[in-house]
Design a protein around this motif. Sequence first.
Motif, PDB file in Angstrom:
ATOM      1  N   VAL A 152       0.875  -1.173   0.000  1.00 57.97           N
ATOM      2  CA  VAL A 152       0.000   0.000   0.000  1.00 57.97           C
ATOM      3  C   VAL A 152       0.911   1.221   0.000  1.00 57.97           C
ATOM      4  N   VAL A 153       0.795   2.057  -1.024  1.00 56.72           N
ATOM      5  CA  VAL A 153       1.678   3.220  -1.143  1.00 56.72           C
ATOM      6  C   VAL A 153       1.021   4.503  -0.660  1.00 56.72           C
ATOM      7  N   TYR A 154      -0.307   4.460  -0.527  1.00 58.59           N
ATOM      8  CA  TYR A 154      -1.021   5.684  -0.142  1.00 58.59           C
ATOM      9  C   TYR A 154      -2.407   5.308   0.356  1.00 58.59           C
ATOM     10  N   LEU A 155      -2.873   6.007   1.371  1.00 56.75           N
ATOM     11  CA  LEU A 155      -4.224   5.810   1.883  1.00 56.75           C
ATOM     12  C   LEU A 155      -5.024   7.086   1.678  1.00 56.75           C
ATOM     13  N   GLU A 156      -6.182   6.928   1.094  1.00 60.29           N
ATOM     14  CA  GLU A 156      -7.051   8.063   0.794  1.00 60.29           C
ATOM     15  C   GLU A 156      -8.417   7.831   1.419  1.00 60.29           C
ATOM     16  N   LYS A 186     -17.104   8.250   3.653  1.00 53.97           N
ATOM     17  CA  LYS A 186     -16.978   7.148   4.597  1.00 53.97           C
ATOM     18  C   LYS A 186     -16.135   6.001   4.050  1.00 53.97           C
ATOM     19  N   HIS A 187     -15.554   6.186   2.875  1.00 58.95           N
ATOM     20  CA  HIS A 187     -14.739   5.148   2.250  1.00 58.95           C
ATOM     21  C   HIS A 187     -13.260   5.364   2.533  1.00 58.95           C
ATOM     22  N   LEU A 188     -12.535   4.271   2.673  1.00 52.48           N
ATOM     23  CA  LEU A 188     -11.086   4.309   2.778  1.00 52.48           C
ATOM     24  C   LEU A 188     -10.537   3.580   1.558  1.00 52.48           C
ATOM     25  N   ILE A 189      -9.605   4.224   0.862  1.00 52.39           N
ATOM     26  CA  ILE A 189      -9.062   3.661  -0.371  1.00 52.39           C
ATOM     27  C   ILE A 189      -7.580   3.359  -0.188  1.00 52.39           C
ATOM     28  N   PHE A 190      -7.224   2.088  -0.328  1.00 48.17           N
ATOM     29  CA  PHE A 190      -5.833   1.646  -0.240  1.00 48.17           C
ATOM     30  C   PHE A 190      -5.258   1.648  -1.653  1.00 48.17           C
ATOM     31  N   HIS A 191      -4.336   2.555  -1.943  1.00 50.07           N
ATOM     32  CA  HIS A 191      -3.690   2.618  -3.256  1.00 50.07           C
ATOM     33  C   HIS A 191      -2.522   1.628  -3.271  1.00 50.07           C
ATOM     34  N   LEU A 192      -2.561   0.681  -4.187  1.00 51.70           N
ATOM     35  CA  LEU A 192      -1.532  -0.348  -4.270  1.00 51.70           C
ATOM     36  C   LEU A 192      -0.433   0.032  -5.254  1.00 51.70           C
ATOM     37  N   ASN A 193       0.741  -0.526  -5.048  1.00 50.43           N
ATOM     38  CA  ASN A 193       1.867  -0.211  -5.940  1.00 50.43           C
ATOM     39  C   ASN A 193       1.660  -0.764  -7.344  1.00 50.43           C
ATOM     40  N   GLY A 240      -1.072  -0.170  -8.952  1.00 52.98           N
ATOM     41  CA  GLY A 240      -2.030   0.724  -9.590  1.00 52.98           C
ATOM     42  C   GLY A 240      -3.463   0.395  -9.221  1.00 52.98           C
ATOM     43  N   GLY A 241      -3.671  -0.762  -8.592  1.00 45.33           N
ATOM     44  CA  GLY A 241      -5.002  -1.153  -8.163  1.00 45.33           C
ATOM     45  C   GLY A 241      -5.420  -0.428  -6.891  1.00 45.33           C
ATOM     46  N   ARG A 242      -6.659  -0.633  -6.509  1.00 42.89           N
ATOM     47  CA  ARG A 242      -7.208  -0.006  -5.322  1.00 42.89           C
ATOM     48  C   ARG A 242      -7.995  -1.033  -4.501  1.00 42.89           C
ATOM     49  N   LEU A 243      -7.900  -0.907  -3.193  1.00 37.14           N
ATOM     50  CA  LEU A 243      -8.808  -1.626  -2.299  1.00 37.14           C
ATOM     51  C   LEU A 243      -9.737  -0.577  -1.716  1.00 37.14           C
ATOM     52  N   VAL A 244     -11.028  -0.722  -1.993  1.00 35.53           N
ATOM     53  CA  VAL A 244     -12.008   0.258  -1.531  1.00 35.53           C
ATOM     54  C   VAL A 244     -12.796  -0.345  -0.377  1.00 35.53           C
ATOM     55  N   LEU A 245     -12.695   0.298   0.765  1.00 43.51           N
ATOM     56  CA  LEU A 245     -13.335  -0.198   1.994  1.00 43.51           C
ATOM     57  C   LEU A 245     -14.504   0.685   2.394  1.00 43.51           C
ATOM     58  N   HIS A 246     -15.624   0.044   2.694  1.00 43.96           N
ATOM     59  CA  HIS A 246     -16.752   0.722   3.339  1.00 43.96           C
ATOM     60  C   HIS A 246     -17.178  -0.182   4.491  1.00 43.96           C
ATOM     61  N   LEU A 247     -17.063   0.313   5.707  1.00 44.48           N
ATOM     62  CA  LEU A 247     -17.347  -0.522   6.880  1.00 44.48           C
ATOM     63  C   LEU A 247     -18.840  -0.680   7.146  1.00 44.48           C
ATOM     64  N   MET A 248     -19.650   0.220   6.615  1.00 41.74           N
ATOM     65  CA  MET A 248     -21.102   0.167   6.824  1.00 41.74           C
ATOM     66  C   MET A 248     -21.412   0.069   8.320  1.00 41.74           C
ATOM     67  N   LEU A 308     -14.790  -4.923   1.138  1.00 41.97           N
ATOM     68  CA  LEU A 308     -13.448  -4.540   0.715  1.00 41.97           C
ATOM     69  C   LEU A 308     -13.313  -5.001  -0.730  1.00 41.97           C
ATOM     70  N   HIS A 309     -13.432  -4.075  -1.665  1.00 45.32           N
ATOM     71  CA  HIS A 309     -13.443  -4.420  -3.075  1.00 45.32           C
ATOM     72  C   HIS A 309     -12.120  -4.085  -3.749  1.00 45.32           C
ATOM     73  N   LEU A 310     -11.659  -4.993  -4.559  1.00 48.33           N
ATOM     74  CA  LEU A 310     -10.439  -4.801  -5.333  1.00 48.33           C
ATOM     75  C   LEU A 310     -10.830  -4.263  -6.702  1.00 48.33           C
ATOM     76  N   LEU A 311     -10.405  -3.027  -6.995  1.00 47.62           N
ATOM     77  CA  LEU A 311     -10.824  -2.344  -8.211  1.00 47.62           C
ATOM     78  C   LEU A 311      -9.631  -1.708  -8.912  1.00 47.62           C
ATOM     79  N   THR A 312      -9.819  -1.401 -10.182  1.00 48.63           N
ATOM     80  CA  THR A 312      -8.834  -0.593 -10.897  1.00 48.63           C
ATOM     81  C   THR A 312      -9.079   0.866 -10.522  1.00 48.63           C
ATOM     82  N   ALA A 313      -8.151   1.730 -10.919  1.00 47.28           N
ATOM     83  CA  ALA A 313      -8.329   3.156 -10.650  1.00 47.28           C
ATOM     84  C   ALA A 313      -9.598   3.673 -11.317  1.00 47.28           C
ATOM     85  N   LYS A 314      -9.851   3.255 -12.552  1.00 43.10           N
ATOM     86  CA  LYS A 314     -11.034   3.703 -13.281  1.00 43.10           C
ATOM     87  C   LYS A 314     -12.307   3.194 -12.612  1.00 43.10           C
ATOM     88  N   GLU A 315     -12.300   1.928 -12.200  1.00 42.67           N
ATOM     89  CA  GLU A 315     -13.473   1.352 -11.540  1.00 42.67           C
ATOM     90  C   GLU A 315     -13.758   2.055 -10.212  1.00 42.67           C
TER      91      GLU A 315
END
Length: 272
Positions: A50-54, A58-65, A67-75, A114-121
């Motif tokens: 994880v190179v950056y957290l955004e 209410k979402h937390l986005i884990f930026h991966l090296n 280029g992918g993203r892990l998008v978290l919503h705890l609900m 916790l969804h694994l997405l591309t930057a565009k997605e």
Amino acid sequence: MPELPEMENYRILLSKQILDIPITGVTVSREKSINTEVETFEKQLLGTTVVYLERRGKHLIFHLNTGGRLVLHLMLGGLLYLGTEEQRPDRTVQIELDFSGLKLYFIGLRLGYLHLLTAKETEEALSDLGPDPLDRRMTLEKFTARLKGRRGILKTTLVNQQIFSGIGNCYSDEIAYIAGFTPGSKVQNIVQSPEKVEKLYHATQSVLREATAEGGYMEMPLMEGDTLTGGFDHQCRVYDREGEESPSGGKIVRVELAGKKAFYCPVQQHDA
């Protein structure tokens, strides 16, 4: 449900602990919490960092090296805990990511994900989110513009993620208290008065900044030695304090508005 201050607190604390550390293990106990096959999820995460957290709302986005993203919503009911295997919390864990011996536990994801997405997605998935109330570009003028032409009550307007992202049940009530309006006040009445809009704007800014600085209201520390998380819980003026006395001296009332619970003080707050 974790709101803007809680997720911002997680972002700040995790950024000091997990960045640039390889993910050496992935465990998924609830496949519904992710958006791919478990094998695919594990394969695409193992060895990445994880190179950056955004945070967005209410979402937390884990930026991966990669280029992918892990998008978290705890609900509702979701929590995070960071620790070793020996420090594993006595809670139901749906996902765990092992950062070379330090594990991030995703807890209570009954509705969260916790969804694994591309930057565009990621951009497409979050495209409906309104602006962040604490964005430095959120001036009084822009705040007013977001409310202009809106109809309905203050409670449902503040929690509408397409208008402003990150405010939920707790902070909408706290903001209404500081602004001096009942949660059932009509937004169109507030918008008609520049003075009232300014009061709401400054209340939104002050409550969210104060709550973030105090670590939000989460019930459990993020990690061992964490004394910040949850610090705002005992500072809530009205939220979830039915029957108690508010700082203004009034007895806090609970009402149901459009299917949502709301708490307010009839001494401090009045219809706009």
